[in-house]
Design an enzyme around this catalytic site. Structure first.
Site, PDB file in Angstrom:
ATOM      1  N   GLU A  40      -6.837   4.788   7.745  1.00 22.48           N
ATOM      2  CA  GLU A  40      -6.567   6.202   7.426  1.00 22.48           C
ATOM      3  C   GLU A  40      -7.783   6.839   6.753  1.00 22.48           C
ATOM      4  OE1 GLU A  40      -2.861   5.431   5.463  1.00 22.48           O
ATOM      5  OE2 GLU A  40      -1.997   4.906   7.414  1.00 22.48           O
ATOM      6  N   GLU A  74      -5.472  -5.015  10.469  1.00 24.41           N
ATOM      7  CA  GLU A  74      -4.445  -3.989  10.629  1.00 24.41           C
ATOM      8  C   GLU A  74      -4.696  -3.208  11.910  1.00 24.41           C
ATOM      9  OE1 GLU A  74      -2.478  -2.768   6.657  1.00 24.41           O
ATOM     10  OE2 GLU A  74      -4.201  -1.487   6.958  1.00 24.41           O
ATOM     11  N   GLY A  80       4.989   1.195   4.591  1.00 27.13           N
ATOM     12  CA  GLY A  80       6.341   1.737   4.464  1.00 27.13           C
ATOM     13  C   GLY A  80       7.327   0.832   3.734  1.00 27.13           C
ATOM     14  N   LYS A 104       0.123   4.203  -0.201  1.00 30.73           N
ATOM     15  CA  LYS A 104      -0.508   5.393   0.406  1.00 30.73           C
ATOM     16  C   LYS A 104      -0.277   6.591  -0.510  1.00 30.73           C
ATOM     17  CE  LYS A 104      -0.188   3.115   4.792  1.00 30.73           C
ATOM     18  NZ  LYS A 104      -0.145   3.167   6.235  1.00 30.73           N
ATOM     19  N   HIS A 161      -9.616   1.314   4.883  1.00 31.60           N
ATOM     20  CA  HIS A 161      -8.329   1.476   5.568  1.00 31.60           C
ATOM     21  C   HIS A 161      -8.517   2.434   6.741  1.00 31.60           C
ATOM     22  CE1 HIS A 161      -4.191   2.512   6.416  1.00 31.60           C
ATOM     23  NE2 HIS A 161      -3.850   1.411   5.784  1.00 31.60           N
ATOM     24  N   GLY A 221       2.542   2.177  10.712  1.00 31.78           N
ATOM     25  CA  GLY A 221       3.511   3.258  10.573  1.00 31.78           C
ATOM     26  C   GLY A 221       4.227   3.612  11.862  1.00 31.78           C
ATOM     27  N   SER A 263       3.368  -2.319  10.201  1.00 30.84           N
ATOM     28  CA  SER A 263       4.824  -2.390  10.395  1.00 30.84           C
ATOM     29  C   SER A 263       5.422  -3.743  10.031  1.00 30.84           C
ATOM     30  CB  SER A 263       5.213  -1.990  11.827  1.00 30.84           C
ATOM     31  OG  SER A 263       4.806  -0.661  12.088  1.00 30.84           O
ATOM     32  N   ASN A 278       0.880  -1.175   0.000  1.00 31.79           N
ATOM     33  CA  ASN A 278       0.000   0.000   0.000  1.00 31.79           C
ATOM     34  C   ASN A 278       0.914   1.220   0.000  1.00 31.79           C
ATOM     35  OD1 ASN A 278      -1.759   2.080   0.484  1.00 31.79           O
ATOM     36  ND2 ASN A 278      -2.435   1.356   2.496  1.00 31.79           N
TER      37      ASN A 278
HETATM   38  P1  13P Z   1       2.965   0.210   7.581  1.00 27.56           P
HETATM   39  O1  13P Z   1       3.462  -1.065   6.974  1.00 27.56           O
HETATM   40  O2  13P Z   1       3.720   1.422   7.095  1.00 27.56           O
HETATM   41  O3  13P Z   1       2.847   0.124   9.058  1.00 27.56           O
HETATM   42  O4  13P Z   1       1.468   0.425   7.021  1.00 27.56           O
HETATM   43  C1  13P Z   1       0.579  -0.626   7.086  1.00 27.56           C
HETATM   44  C2  13P Z   1      -0.627  -0.239   6.339  1.00 27.56           C
HETATM   45  O5  13P Z   1      -1.331   0.683   6.705  1.00 27.56           O
HETATM   46  C3  13P Z   1      -0.931  -0.987   5.115  1.00 27.56           C
HETATM   47  O6  13P Z   1      -2.205  -0.698   4.640  1.00 27.56           O
END
Ligand code: 13P
Length: 255
Positions: free
Chosen positions: A101, A171, A239, A15, A99, A177, A217, A13
């Site tokens: 976010e 998640e 990430g 983002k 998601h 993150g 993560s 992802n």
């Molecule tokens: P990270 O791997 O950066 O923690 O993000 C996970 C995520 O939100 C995947 O959708």
């Protein structure tokens, strides 16, 4: 249940990162670094403007195109939104829905998540439905209650047959993150909890067919341990998916 009967999926992802001009270089680096015959499905969920470049780069590789959101509506006066048909038209196969976010910054509620799942399925896309608790909910002991509600709400009205083609991603918000990964045991237990919920509502056959991913993560170092858990069928990676070499190591860890 033999995990091998389910599809293993490693999905990135991106983002709101990267540019269309960088997609080709990224995919070349990923193709060079990853196994020639990966045993998992590889997906990159990129921002909408990057999809055509990804589709181009993906054509000659094992990468599948994914989007990060879609409209719950088919078409019409919805400024800024992107429909399932538009994504399909660009060769998109997977779409992330709900998601954390989007839930946090766009007020996306569970009923909207459910409408988007319906819309994705009607449009021939595979929804990657995200669920997970915040730190505060976890501390209050609400993890299971919250996740159960999110899963049930997202799948309301979805048929057992359609659900076999869906993907669910656990998640935990506190792990996204932050560098704070859920332990393999915790993550595996929650993915198993989600599978049990599906079993109760849709039957064992369906629950055995649905791929359940862990996200939060996940990286090249912890992937193998997480992916070894019987109920974790893959990862949704933020990430670490931005660096092709790291993402390739996670693909390798998937076996
Ligand atoms: P990270 O791997 O950066 O923690 O993000 C996970 C995520 O939100 C995947 O959708």
């Amino acid at each position: 249940m033999d995990k091998k009967l389910r599809k293993a999926i490693i999905a990135g992802n991106w983002k709101m990162n990267m540019l269309a001009s960088g997609v080709k270089t990224y995919s070349e680096a990923l193709n060079n670094a990853m196994p020639k015959e990966p045993s998992c499905e590889i997906v990159l969920c990129v921002p909408s403007p990057l999809i055509p470049a990804l589709a181009d780069a993906a054509r000659a590789s094992r990468i599948n195109s994914g989007a990060q959101d879609l409209s719950e509506h088919e078409s019409g006066a919805y400024t800024g939104d992107v429909s399932a048909a538009m994504l399909r038209d660009l060769g998109v196969k997977y779409v992330i829905i709900g998601h954390s976010e989007r839930r946090a910054y766009h007020g996306e509620a569970d009923l909207t998540v459910n409408a988007k799942v319906t819309s994705a399925l009607a449009g021939g896309l595979i929804p990657v439905i995200c669920v997970g608790e915040t730190d505060e909910q976890r501390e209050k002991g609400l993890t299971e209650t919250l996740v159960a509600f999110q899963v049930k709400a997202a799948l309301c009205g979805v048929s057992a047959d359609a659900l076999k083609g869906c993907v669910i991603a656990y998640e935990p918000v506190w792990a996204i993150g932050t560098g704070k990964t859920a332990t393999a045991e915790e993550a595996g237990r929650m993915c198993g909890f989600i599978r049990d919920l599906i079993k109760k509502d849709f039957g064992e056959k369906v629950s055995n067919a649905v791929s359940i991913l862990y996200g939060g993560s996940m990286n090249a170092k912890n992937a193998a341990e997480l992916l070894a858990r019987p109920d974790i069928d893959g990862g949704l990676i933020g990430g670490a998916s931005l660096k092709p070499e790291d993402f390739a190591l996670i693909i390798t860890a998937a076996g």
